[in-house]
Design an enzyme around this catalytic site. Sequence first.
Site, mmCIF file in Angstrom:
data_model
loop_
_atom_site.group_PDB
_atom_site.id
_atom_site.type_symbol
_atom_site.label_atom_id
_atom_site.label_comp_id
_atom_site.label_asym_id
_atom_site.label_seq_id
_atom_site.Cartn_x
_atom_site.Cartn_y
_atom_site.Cartn_z
ATOM 1 N N ASP A 301 -71.293 -6.802 -109.052
ATOM 2 C CA ASP A 301 -69.873 -6.929 -108.704
ATOM 3 C C ASP A 301 -69.242 -5.304 -107.594
ATOM 4 O O ASP A 301 -69.328 -4.608 -108.858
ATOM 5 C CB ASP A 301 -69.097 -7.001 -110.087
ATOM 6 C CG ASP A 301 -69.349 -8.398 -111.143
ATOM 7 O OD1 ASP A 301 -69.492 -9.492 -110.600
ATOM 8 O OD2 ASP A 301 -70.135 -8.705 -112.114
ATOM 9 N N ASP A 412 -70.138 -16.271 -109.665
ATOM 10 C CA ASP A 412 -69.398 -15.712 -110.978
ATOM 11 C C ASP A 412 -68.730 -16.432 -111.377
ATOM 12 O O ASP A 412 -68.634 -17.259 -110.985
ATOM 13 C CB ASP A 412 -69.662 -14.159 -111.394
ATOM 14 C CG ASP A 412 -69.187 -13.904 -112.327
ATOM 15 O OD1 ASP A 412 -69.429 -14.179 -113.290
ATOM 16 O OD2 ASP A 412 -69.180 -11.979 -112.297
HETATM 17 ZN ZN LIG Z 1 -69.849 -11.266 -111.509
#
Ligand SMILES: [Zn+2]
Length: 1084
Positions: A301, A412
């Site tokens: 991320d 995601d």
């Molecule tokens: Zn993510």
Amino acid sequence: MSGYGERNYDPQFRPVRGIYASRLQQFIDRGGDFPDLNLPKFYDVERISLDQKHVKIWWHQIEFKHGSSPVSPDKRPSWKEVIEQDQKGKLDFKEARKSQPFGPSWSTTWFKVELTVPSKWLNSREQLIFEWNCNNEGVVIDPETLLPITAFSGGERSEYLLPPSKNGKYFFYIEAGNNGMFGCGQGSTINPPDDNRYFHLDKADLVLPDWEARGLRIDYWMLTDASRELPDDSWQKQRARQIANEVMDMFDYNDRSSVIACRKFIQKEYFDEFSDSSDVYSKGDVNQLSSVYGMGNCHIDTAWLWPFAETRRKIVRSWASQCTLMDEFPEYQFVASQGQQFKWLLEDHPEFFKNVLVPKVQQSQFFAVGGSWVENDTNIPSGESLARQFFFGQRFFLHHFGSKSDIFWLPDTFGYSSQIPQICRLSGINKFLTQKLSWNNINSFPHSTFNWVGLDGSQLLSHMPPGNTYTADSHFGDVLRTAKQNKSNEFYESGLMLYGKGDGGGGPTREMLEKMRRIRSMSNRNGNVIPKLQVGKSIGEFYENILERTDNGQNLPTWEGELYFEFHRGTYTTQAQMKKLMRISQIKIHDLEWLATKASILYGSEYKYPVNEINKLWENILLCQFHDVLPGTCIEIVYKYEAIPMLENVVKRCEELIDKVVSFFSKKGGMLEKSEPVKTLTWQPSSKSISLQEKNDNATITEDSSFYTLGNGRLKLSIDKKKGTISQISDLVTDVEYLDCKNGRNQLGANQFVLFDDKPLNWQAWDTELYSVNQYKYINDIEDINVKCNDKHRCSVEIIFRISKDCKIKTEIGLKAASLSESYDSLIDISTSVINWNLRNQFLKVEFPVNVRNEFASYETQFGITRRPTHYNTSWDVAKFEVCHHKFADYSDFSKGVSILNNCKYGFSTHGNLMRLSLLRSAKAPDAHADMGTHEIKYAIYPHMGSLSTDTVRAAHDFNYIYNYPVPKTLTSQINDLLTIHGDENIVLSNIKRGEDDAELESEYALEKKHERSIMVRVFESLGGEAFGELRTPLKVKEVYKIDNLELETFESVRVSVESANFNSIPIHLKPFEIALYKIVVDK
Ligand SMILES: [Zn+2]
């Protein structure tokens, strides 16, 4: 039957399965009561812990003042700087102790490690290991080359396999970031961070391992997993348990040679001959179809529970480890996405990028996938932003790796816009991967492999890994689940297993690769009850295989429209300031490109298009669209120190660059000339009749004891003095009433503020839950109500509501004179300030009960609209109780409708006769202070005759693109007429920019410099119908092409016609919801 005895003197029992299954764990378990009487006894030949003799460690803390920015460059000095300083003796490195704490959170500690291998080990041919666990994240740096070698992330990853050394000496540095893999959350990972966390040095060991014993551990582990996970009715399960028990019987903890015997026995009984090598995939049982394709990855991320600054370090740690692993495992393939992450790596560690990573790309072990700048949110970014995600991502890949990605990689991310398929197809991408929909908390998405069809009919070959994770550990169970949970295996039998630890866990480990070899070996030997696992095929080969086996995808099921994510619906609203700045940034950069393109085309050599500055600003905008940043699900320091300042700077820099263009125009037009504002939107000349304007067009306001009444000759608007809401909106010409304050749950009026209780099951910043819809309070405590503005141009009433002692809402409801210049009907503009928003887990919305009934409402999305139900017929309809929209939501029936426009909001819902705009949330995790403070929000009620039309599209644009730029009157028509659009009003001229490859610009993103001068014009069809129109320009046009979004591929050459002496005409023909880019090459 020789050898078969006549009599039996040794009776045997059938093993009690439960007992025999439970026993197995003992054999390889490092804990428990008997590790020294089992295999763990042999894992290490010898181990030396930190003794400051064979294992010497020193540490140095980078200064970190409490309360200061944790991301400033002085907190994270470069490797070169630290190592050079140390070599000059300038740094204070002290001896480290075991259990010593290092910190606080977000600071950096450097370690120096010196290892001296005991002389008696030197003759051993075993590879040595340095084991390290400081519970934080660290990277091993070679002091000679400054290259990263491998990395640590606490218990998840703690081994550095030492290369051979003749003299038995090792020396290296470890740079450690004092945060865990998932940041520093207090109590739970998604809680706000503990800023005072310390990380203890638990392990610094030099190990002489017994690799055979460790190999047996993996053999045995997979064997026992098979015995546990396989179906009860398979002989493979029963045999695996039996063999595992026999291994335990064979093993002698006093005789090391029994380790070898056990390995041989398992191989003979349950594996094939390749269980220890990459040949297992190429030589064993090649005819049987694969059920599972394994693909390494390490989803990082770009910011989340840690800042961007830490991600830059997570990247090098994770990818360095992977490159090292590739040398050891030739079958190993790894994918990584996000142009931004590659760019950071190139900036921070150019040698590693060029000399280690690029060769791994060239030898097809490291694959750059995704094609976008970051793994972006797809709900909130504008259409132009989505297009630029791919423009910059793909051009970066082409520049550095020579090829682009044909897969949009987005495992995601919280839902997928219906325009993604078209934008991908325009960007060289025809495949898609996601996984997140498996988190749906209402309905289960029905496909694993399918065609995803977008708003305009474009499709992407799509796959969702059936194991429902992108961070599998390559356990036997992960492989089995991938095969078992495949929802589309009547069409295509295989599924992807994405393995590797994410977010700084560093990706796949040696152990995972070893385990997968054994798993494949077991299926080679025992057949398809154990799914056939394939490793060593590329992600491209996996998708090609789908196409081959499904008649080019034609046999696959389709999913039309958005992939609505039934979860995380709060992310349309959380971190309001971030979203507002994103909206403004996108508009400002649009304006900058509009003005700069025109200046550079009109005045060639005198004004240089600031392409590299514009691109830098775009990179920042796109970075902030990362799927935790823009949705509002990061920790506070990301917003406070990084994302908000970054976007504020984008706005400021855009304004400075716009000022430059404007002052350039001033010089050209003569400074003393009168100036006139230009707007950056280009619309078709309106075809609307203006006969209505003959009526009174001034704004008026009257008052009686109960109501304020506002009018402008077209609309009449009543504001209830007691309730503070709008109780009536009537069309004065037709007498149509647009509000319905008599029916439904809100009979109080429009612009009614409501507080919803907002306590989701988990994931505060992410989620608002279904039950909140029916747990609410109307805000009706009026502190003040009065006429704020009363002149013939505009009238308004201001109402102040008290929410609590310190928290208030000030809302101003205004109506302008119906102006001759307006091409559409009047709207009611509302400015709302929420002052000192300080609540806990309350969701503020504003409601509009309307006199409309329809099964569907329309919501603006990127370059188009998405229709969603206004009822709760099925669970799929229920799931859409809160949805995402952009500049407008519209609820219309055949004869009339109401659009709600906004300047910075994204959450909405329409049910029954109620429209509801989401304003502010107050989640307390992972940012304890999210959205606290004062907010300024603008929105408008736009009532209209007839159903949704281009008037709403246009009104919503005008409501947002509010900036005027003064240029000399002598130049305005030249600037405005440079490029105009004519024809069907459902064509929108969205953006213009200069051609990236125009040599004179010297863009860092240019790929093949062309000695031409070109304008790129993006148009789209906004409402879903075929459209014909034309672009007109007075410029001398050499050529016009319809091209792809990357500005690389030509779809068609467009014939330009000379319509008059004044302009050339470029015909436009768009299919419903088509997005098109035209490249106009003009004479220099
Ligand atoms: Zn993510």
